[in-house]
Motif scaffolding. Structure first.
Motif, PDB file in Angstrom:
ATOM      1  N   GLY A  52       0.785  -1.222   0.000  1.00  0.00           N
ATOM      2  CA  GLY A  52       0.000   0.000   0.000  1.00  0.00           C
ATOM      3  C   GLY A  52       0.822   1.279   0.000  1.00  0.00           C
ATOM      4  N   SER A  53       2.153   1.180   0.115  1.00  0.00           N
ATOM      5  CA  SER A  53       2.964   2.408   0.091  1.00  0.00           C
ATOM      6  C   SER A  53       4.427   2.084  -0.215  1.00  0.00           C
ATOM      7  N   ALA A  54       5.245   1.841   0.828  1.00  0.00           N
ATOM      8  CA  ALA A  54       6.689   1.721   0.640  1.00  0.00           C
ATOM      9  C   ALA A  54       7.072   0.545  -0.246  1.00  0.00           C
ATOM     10  N   GLY A  55       6.458  -0.617  -0.020  1.00  0.00           N
ATOM     11  CA  GLY A  55       6.779  -1.789  -0.826  1.00  0.00           C
ATOM     12  C   GLY A  55       6.470  -1.562  -2.290  1.00  0.00           C
ATOM     13  N   GLN A  56       5.344  -0.956  -2.559  1.00  0.00           N
ATOM     14  CA  GLN A  56       4.958  -0.679  -3.943  1.00  0.00           C
ATOM     15  C   GLN A  56       5.927   0.309  -4.595  1.00  0.00           C
ATOM     16  N   ALA A  57       6.422   1.279  -3.812  1.00  0.00           N
ATOM     17  CA  ALA A  57       7.406   2.221  -4.336  1.00  0.00           C
ATOM     18  C   ALA A  57       8.704   1.502  -4.705  1.00  0.00           C
ATOM     19  N   VAL A  58       9.118   0.550  -3.877  1.00  0.00           N
ATOM     20  CA  VAL A  58      10.327  -0.222  -4.180  1.00  0.00           C
ATOM     21  C   VAL A  58      10.104  -1.082  -5.421  1.00  0.00           C
ATOM     22  N   GLN A  59       8.921  -1.636  -5.566  1.00  0.00           N
ATOM     23  CA  GLN A  59       8.587  -2.409  -6.764  1.00  0.00           C
ATOM     24  C   GLN A  59       8.730  -1.530  -8.005  1.00  0.00           C
ATOM     25  N   ALA A  60       8.234  -0.289  -7.936  1.00  0.00           N
ATOM     26  CA  ALA A  60       8.360   0.641  -9.056  1.00  0.00           C
ATOM     27  C   ALA A  60       9.824   1.030  -9.276  1.00  0.00           C
ATOM     28  N   LEU A  61      10.560   1.255  -8.185  1.00  0.00           N
ATOM     29  CA  LEU A  61      11.975   1.604  -8.301  1.00  0.00           C
ATOM     30  C   LEU A  61      12.753   0.496  -9.006  1.00  0.00           C
ATOM     31  N   ASN A  62      12.463  -0.748  -8.662  1.00  0.00           N
ATOM     32  CA  ASN A  62      13.120  -1.875  -9.329  1.00  0.00           C
ATOM     33  C   ASN A  62      12.881  -1.838 -10.831  1.00  0.00           C
ATOM     34  N   LEU A  63      11.652  -1.554 -11.220  1.00  0.00           N
ATOM     35  CA  LEU A  63      11.325  -1.474 -12.645  1.00  0.00           C
ATOM     36  C   LEU A  63      12.061  -0.322 -13.320  1.00  0.00           C
ATOM     37  N   MET A  64      12.082   0.832 -12.684  1.00  0.00           N
ATOM     38  CA  MET A  64      12.730   2.004 -13.256  1.00  0.00           C
ATOM     39  C   MET A  64      14.226   1.797 -13.429  1.00  0.00           C
ATOM     40  N   ALA A  65      14.835   1.097 -12.482  1.00  0.00           N
ATOM     41  CA  ALA A  65      16.283   0.907 -12.498  1.00  0.00           C
ATOM     42  C   ALA A  65      16.716  -0.313 -13.308  1.00  0.00           C
ATOM     43  N   GLY A  66      15.763  -1.090 -13.804  1.00  0.00           N
ATOM     44  CA  GLY A  66      16.090  -2.273 -14.584  1.00  0.00           C
ATOM     45  C   GLY A  66      16.465  -3.474 -13.750  1.00  0.00           C
ATOM     46  N   PHE A  67      16.108  -3.455 -12.459  1.00  0.00           N
ATOM     47  CA  PHE A  67      16.368  -4.591 -11.584  1.00  0.00           C
ATOM     48  C   PHE A  67      15.245  -5.614 -11.715  1.00  0.00           C
ATOM     49  N   VAL A  68      15.450  -6.796 -11.153  1.00  0.00           N
ATOM     50  CA  VAL A  68      14.375  -7.771 -11.032  1.00  0.00           C
ATOM     51  C   VAL A  68      13.273  -7.141 -10.188  1.00  0.00           C
ATOM     52  N   GLU A  69      12.045  -7.193 -10.658  1.00  0.00           N
ATOM     53  CA  GLU A  69      10.948  -6.469 -10.017  1.00  0.00           C
ATOM     54  C   GLU A  69      10.734  -6.862  -8.559  1.00  0.00           C
ATOM     55  N   THR A  70      11.014  -8.092  -8.221  1.00  0.00           N
ATOM     56  CA  THR A  70      10.754  -8.596  -6.869  1.00  0.00           C
ATOM     57  C   THR A  70      11.925  -8.391  -5.912  1.00  0.00           C
ATOM     58  N   GLU A  71      13.024  -7.832  -6.396  1.00  0.00           N
ATOM     59  CA  GLU A  71      14.234  -7.719  -5.585  1.00  0.00           C
ATOM     60  C   GLU A  71      13.974  -6.943  -4.293  1.00  0.00           C
ATOM     61  N   GLY A  72      14.367  -7.533  -3.159  1.00  0.00           N
ATOM     62  CA  GLY A  72      14.255  -6.876  -1.872  1.00  0.00           C
ATOM     63  C   GLY A  72      12.852  -6.838  -1.286  1.00  0.00           C
ATOM     64  N   LEU A  73      11.918  -7.523  -1.916  1.00  0.00           N
ATOM     65  CA  LEU A  73      10.529  -7.504  -1.464  1.00  0.00           C
ATOM     66  C   LEU A  73      10.066  -8.922  -1.139  1.00  0.00           C
ATOM     67  N   SER A  74       9.479  -9.084   0.006  1.00  0.00           N
ATOM     68  CA  SER A  74       9.059 -10.417   0.435  1.00  0.00           C
ATOM     69  C   SER A  74       7.602 -10.694   0.047  1.00  0.00           C
ATOM     70  N   PRO A  75       7.328 -11.883  -0.513  1.00  0.00           N
ATOM     71  CA  PRO A  75       5.930 -12.293  -0.738  1.00  0.00           C
ATOM     72  C   PRO A  75       5.334 -12.941   0.506  1.00  0.00           C
ATOM     73  N   VAL A  76       6.127 -13.043   1.576  1.00  0.00           N
ATOM     74  CA  VAL A  76       5.684 -13.698   2.812  1.00  0.00           C
ATOM     75  C   VAL A  76       5.673 -12.671   3.942  1.00  0.00           C
ATOM     76  N   GLY A  77       4.591 -12.628   4.696  1.00  0.00           N
ATOM     77  CA  GLY A  77       4.451 -11.652   5.772  1.00  0.00           C
ATOM     78  C   GLY A  77       5.111 -12.098   7.056  1.00  0.00           C
ATOM     79  N   PHE A  78       4.971 -11.252   8.087  1.00  0.00           N
ATOM     80  CA  PHE A  78       5.551 -11.552   9.392  1.00  0.00           C
ATOM     81  C   PHE A  78       4.843 -12.731  10.071  1.00  0.00           C
ATOM     82  N   PHE A  79       3.528 -12.803   9.918  1.00  0.00           N
ATOM     83  CA  PHE A  79       2.615 -13.761  10.532  1.00  0.00           C
ATOM     84  C   PHE A  79       2.504 -13.577  12.041  1.00  0.00           C
ATOM     85  N   LEU A  80       3.622 -13.617  12.753  1.00  0.00           N
ATOM     86  CA  LEU A  80       3.587 -13.428  14.212  1.00  0.00           C
ATOM     87  C   LEU A  80       4.254 -12.113  14.585  1.00  0.00           C
TER      88      LEU A  80
END
Length: 346
Positions: free
Chosen positions: A318-346
C-alpha cells in the motif's frame, strides 16, 4: 548500483523504505532527509537501525541533494511535495512521490478532493500512476511516479479483472475498507492516540473521502466509461494492515468458476497478487510485512452479486513496498528484488 535518496525519511513510510532498501547490494541510500531531525543519525530516531544504518539526516536543500542521488522517493504530505518534486525532475532526477499530488490526470479532481491549488500541473501529463500490475511498461521509462494510495491499491486490484472483463455493472459498486492506524502517518493527533484507537473500530470520511476520486479515475480507465463508487474507510485497532470488502452487481448471470478463472488469468504473471482458493478469505496477518495482496472471489447467486475481498499491508504493497517495486522497474532490476511475498505472521 544506483544512488537513492529518501525525502521525508523519518515518517512511517520513510522508515519502511529505509528498512527495505538499506541492505540492498544494488542500491546505496546516500541521503535521508528530515527537516525535523536534520543533523541526527537516523538510528537515533529509529533505534532498531542502530549499528546497521547510522546515516545522519540531511536538511532539505535541493541543490545539495541533487549531488548525492539520481533517484528520489518522497514521503511528504499532499501539497508539500509539489515544488520539491518539480525541482528534482527539472534537475534530471527520477522521482517516486508518495503524496496524491501526481496521482491524478485531471488537476480539477485533485483540487476538489484535496482543497488545494495544484502547484505543478505541467507535470501531471508526465507522471505515471505507480501501480505495476496496470502500468508496468510505463513505469519502466518514467521520470515521475505517483505512488498510489493504500486504499486505492487494495480496491483497484480487487475490482480490475471484473471490470476489464465486463463481468460486473459499473453502477452501484460499494467498497468497505479498513486500515491500521499507521495509515494516518506518524503524527500526534488525538484521534490516533492509543486510548482513542485501542479496542475501538470506527468509520470516517463518509461519502467524501479524498481517495474516492482516485479510485474512480483508475476504474473508469479500466471500464472505458465513467465509474462512480461508494467508498467508506474504517479505522481498526492495529498498527498495519488493510482489508477491503467490495460488492459488485453482475452484468449477467455467470458461474463463480468463470469469474475465478478470469481473475487467475488477469494476474497469472503477477508476483505479488495471490488469488485465493474458493472458500478461503484474506486476513491481514497473512500479508503484513510483505508486498503481497491476497484476493478472494465470492459469488452470491441469490442476489446476483460478486463479493471480492482483498488484504494487503498498508505500509507494504500500500505504500513503501509498492514504491520499491516501481523503483526496481525504473532501475532495470528484477521487479521482486528486496521484497518479500511472505508476511511476518507473528
Amino acid at each position: 548500483m544506483i544512488k537513492v535518496g529518501i525525502i521525508g525519511a523519518t515518517g512511517y513510510v520513510g522508515a519502511e523504505l529505509v528498512r527495505l532498501l538499506h541492505r540492498r547490494k544494488d542500491i546505496r541510500l546516500t541521503t535521508v532527509v528530515s527537516n525535523s531531525f536534520a543533523g541526527q543519525p537516523f538510528s537515533e530516531i529509529y533505534p532498531a537501525f542502530r549499528g546497521t544504518f547510522d546515516l545522519v539526516c540531511d536538511k532539505l536543500d535541493i541543490p545539495a541533494l541533487c549531488e548525492k542521488a539520481d533517484y528520489f522517493i518522497t514521503a511528504l504530505p499532499h501539497g508539500v511535495s509539489t515544488d520539491i518534486t518539480r525541482e528534482l525532475v527539472q534537475n534530471g532526477k527520477r522521482v517516486i512521490d508518495h503524496s496524491a499530488d501526481f496521482r491524478f490526470r485531471d488537476r480539477t479532481r485533485y483540487e476538489k478532493a484535496y482543497k488545494l491549488t495544484h502547484g505543478a500541473p505541467e507535470l501531471l501529463e508526465k507522471a505515471v500512476y505507480g501501480l505495476p500490475e496496470l502500468y508496468r511498461d510505463k513505469i519502466r521509462n518514467a521520470d515521475l511516479i505517483g505512488d498510489p494510495g493504500c486504499y486505492p491499491t487494495c480496491s483497484i486490484l480487487a475490482i480490475a479483472p471484473a471490470l476489464k472483463n465486463g463481468l460486473v455493472s459499473t453502477d452501484n459498486i460499494i467498497i468497505d475498507a479498513t486500515s491500521g492506524v499507521s495509515g494516518a502517518g506518524r503524527k500526534s493527533d488525538l484521534a490516533y492516540s492509543y486510548c482513542e484507537t485501542d479496542e475501538n473500530f470506527k468509520a470516517y470520511g463518509i461519502i467524501s473521502h479524498r481517495h474516492t476520486p482516485e479510485i474512480e479515475q483508475e476504474l473508469s480507465f479500466l471500464a472505458g466509461r465513467d465509474v462512480a463508487v461508494s467508498f467508506t474507510p474504517h479505522l481498526a485497532p492495529m498498527k498495519r494492515g488493510m482489508l477491503a470488502t467490495i460488492y459488485m452487481n453482475l452484468a449477467k448471470p455467470v458461474s463463480r468458476d468463470h469469474i475465478l478463472e478470469a481473475y487467475r488469468e488477469f494476474y497469472k504473471d503477477e508476483p505479488f497478487v495471490r488469488i485465493l482458493p474458493p472458500g478461503v478469505l484474506p486476513e491481514t496477518r497473512f500479508v503484513v510485512g510483505s508486498n503481497r495482496i491476497d484476493i478472494s472471489v465470492n459469488l452470491d447467486e441469490r442476489l446476483n452479486r460478486l463479493i471480492v475481498l482483498s488484504a494487503l499491508d498498508n505500509m507494504g504493497k500500500g505504500s513503501a513496498g509498492q514504491a520499491v517495486q516501481a523503483l526496481n522497474l525504473m532501475a532495470g532490476f528484477v521487479e521482486t528484488e528486496g521484497l518479500s511475498p511472505v508476511g511476518f505472521f507473528l
